[in-house]
Structures are given as structure tokens and as C-alpha cells.
Design an enzyme around this catalytic site. Structure first.
Site, PDB file in Angstrom:
ATOM      1  N   TYR A 196       0.848  -1.055  -0.180  1.00 52.83           N
ATOM      2  CA  TYR A 196      -0.118  -0.107  -0.086  1.00 52.83           C
ATOM      3  C   TYR A 196       0.773   1.239   0.019  1.00 52.83           C
ATOM      4  O   TYR A 196       0.255   2.366  -0.323  1.00 52.83           O
ATOM      5  CB  TYR A 196      -0.939  -0.070   1.204  1.00 52.83           C
ATOM      6  CG  TYR A 196      -1.984  -1.161   1.424  1.00 52.83           C
ATOM      7  CD1 TYR A 196      -1.912  -1.956   0.171  1.00 52.83           C
ATOM      8  CD2 TYR A 196      -2.636  -1.314   2.428  1.00 52.83           C
ATOM      9  CE1 TYR A 196      -3.017  -3.145   0.308  1.00 52.83           C
ATOM     10  CE2 TYR A 196      -3.490  -2.265   2.562  1.00 52.83           C
ATOM     11  CZ  TYR A 196      -3.691  -3.092   1.608  1.00 52.83           C
ATOM     12  OH  TYR A 196      -4.555  -4.247   1.840  1.00 52.83           O
ATOM     13  N   HIS A 243       1.003 -11.526   2.414  1.00 46.91           N
ATOM     14  CA  HIS A 243      -0.173 -10.747   1.605  1.00 46.91           C
ATOM     15  C   HIS A 243      -0.563 -11.618   0.478  1.00 46.91           C
ATOM     16  O   HIS A 243      -1.945 -11.787   0.438  1.00 46.91           O
ATOM     17  CB  HIS A 243       0.463  -9.508   0.785  1.00 46.91           C
ATOM     18  CG  HIS A 243      -0.662  -8.542   0.707  1.00 46.91           C
ATOM     19  ND1 HIS A 243      -0.331  -7.142   0.637  1.00 46.91           N
ATOM     20  CD2 HIS A 243      -2.031  -8.632   0.523  1.00 46.91           C
ATOM     21  CE1 HIS A 243      -1.475  -6.661   0.486  1.00 46.91           C
ATOM     22  NE2 HIS A 243      -2.454  -7.477   0.255  1.00 46.91           N
TER      23      HIS A 243
END
Length: 269
Positions: free
Chosen positions: A57, A118
Site C-alpha cells: 500500500y 500478503h
């Protein structure tokens, strides 16, 4: 706030705030980081203490800044971040260690409550190797708990077989039209807490109509009905909103319970 207990014994709030477009120009996932903490400040004022970010992010530093500036003790927060399942992060032990230490620095903290892989990749032994390095950080209490995101049964089976520390969480896509029941049931059976990312995304107009009708007797919105449904089946939810009002609404789901008929209607969406 309600909590679930992780395999480590730590408590995780059942609602967290997603952050993947926070602190970015035009609120765009791919936008440049501008350091704006407005939405995070609103979320903290509204009562959020669980924040979900990730290396990919690019805004761990924005989340860390908002928490540091809040004046609220660090231990009152539950912070999740994630290491990408791609090069260079998964290439060797030193890269994994660097990723964790970079996350700690960006978040302005000496520990992270939950750290996830992730995404899986097509190398089960490589996944285990990354996991073994993350386990060392748990032993040092730098990472309070570790888990995974977007893992399927095959990958979880292999990881559980070879892990010393069982995954605490599997964060998966789950929303009306794709509740992902199989992944969630697998997690529950194996004492892994399931988390739903994007719980309010991709909701069709037809589903919104049904959910709105269900919510009317409870005086709740379609979004609140979705979130309530998820937490009633012991799924942690990570909604995200750039609206102060909707952020507050997403937290306002602890004063009602869905009846069995309504839960069945929701499950069939």
C-alpha cells in the site's frame, strides 16, 4: 467493541479500518503518497483502534504518523501489516528481515500486532522459508502474531504441516455474492481467525435491495447488515470509508442481532 482470540492468546478487534487508499493523492490506490492523515484521524475519533495496512500500500508511514499523533497509547491499537509474496521480499531471509524492520520504522513502533504474508506464490517451500523467518520475530516478540492473506486450502495445509507457529489469521475476500464460505469454514476448523477484506465491495443493486429490507426493522443500513452478518459468524471485517459518517456507521453494529431467517437470506445472496 467485540474481540476474537487469536491462537497466540492475543485479542483482535472484530472490526478494523482498511487503509489502502488513505494518505494518497485523489484517494487513488496507485496515487502518490501525500501524507494526509484526515481519514485516519476521523477513524480514530470515531473509535477505530484496529488498522490494516501493507507494504504494497506504500502508506505504512501515514498510518504510523496518525497513530503517533493521536496521543493515544500505542498499546490501545491493533496494527496489521503485510509482506508481499513477491520478489525481493520473499527471496531470502535477509530480505524478509529488512521488510519487517522497514515496517516497524515506517509505523513508528517497536512491535506489530499482526503481520501477514500478503499473497501466496507458486513455491510452497519458499512460503515456509519466509514463514520460518517471521516465526523468529514472534519469538523476539517483535511480531505479536503472524498470519496469511488470500491463501487457499492447499497452501494452508502445507504451511500448517511445516510451521512451528500456526497461522493466526487468513484474510480473504468475502462479500455478498462471494462469501468465500469454504475458506472461512476451513479457518474456523483449524482455529485460524478468518478476516474479510473488501466486505462492502462489489455489492449488486439487487443484493443492496434485499439487505436494505432486512435492515429496516433493525434501523440499520445494508452495509451495517453485511458487517453484522460477518461478525456473527466470527469473521473479522476490514471495511474502509473516506466518509466520517460512514466510518461511524460501520462501527455501530453492536446493538442488534440478526434473526435466523435473515441470516439465511443473507447467506443465499
Amino acid at each position: 467493541m467485540d474481540y476474537l482470540t487469536l491462537v497466540t492468546g492475543n485479542k483482535i478487534p472484530v472490526i478494523g479500518s482498511g487503509t489502502n487508499t488513505f494518505g494518497k493523492e485523489n484517494r487513488d490506490y496507485n496515487g502518490n503518497i501525500n501524507g494526509d492523515t484526515t481519514e485516519l484521524e476521523w477513524a480514530i475519533e470515531n473509535g477505530y483502534r484496529h488498522f490494516d495496512t501493507a507494504i504494497s500500500y506504500r502508506n505504512e508511514s501515514v498510518v504510523g504518523k496518525a497513530i503517533a499523533q493521536s496521543g493515544i497509547p500505542r498499546e490501545k491499537f491493533f496494527i496489521t501489516s503485510k509482506i508481499p509474496g513477491s520478489e525481493p521480499y520473499n527471496s531470502n531471509e535477509e530480505e524478509v528481515k529488512k521488510a519487517v524492520n522497514d515496517s516497524l520504522e515506517a509505523l513508528q513502533t517497536d512491535y506489530i500486532d499482526l503481520y501477514l504474508i500478503h499473497h501466496p506464490w507458486d513455491d510452497l517451500d519458499g512460503i515456509v522459508a519466509v514463514w520460518k523467518t517471521l516465526e523468529k520475530f514472534v519469538d523476539e516478540k517483535t511480531l505479536k502474531a503472524i498470519g496469511v492473506s488470500n491463501f487457499k486450502t492447499k497452501e494452508l495445509d502445507y504451511l500448517i504441516e511445516h510451521a512451528t507457529i500456526k497461522p493466526a489469521v487468513n484474510q480473504v475476500e468475502s462479500h455478498p455474492g462471494h462469501w468465500n464460505d469454504e475458506a472461512i469454514q476451513y479457518a474456523v476448523i483449524h482455529n485460524i481467525v478468518p478476516e474479510a477484506w473488501g466486505p462492502l465491495t462489489r455489492v449488486s443493486d439487487e443484493a443492496k435491495k434485499v439487505l436494505t429490507e432486512i435492515g429496516e426493522p433493525y434501523h440499520k443500513t445494508w452495509a451495517q447488515v453485511i458487517l453484522r452478518y460477518q461478525i456473527e459468524r466470527n469473521v473479522v471485517v476490514i471495511p474502509k470509508s473516506h466518509s466520517r459518517v460512514r466510518q461511524a456507521q460501520n462501527l455501530d453494529i453492536f446493538d442488534f442481532e440478526l434473526n435466523p431467517e435473515d441470516r439465511l437470506k443473507i447467506a443465499e445472496l
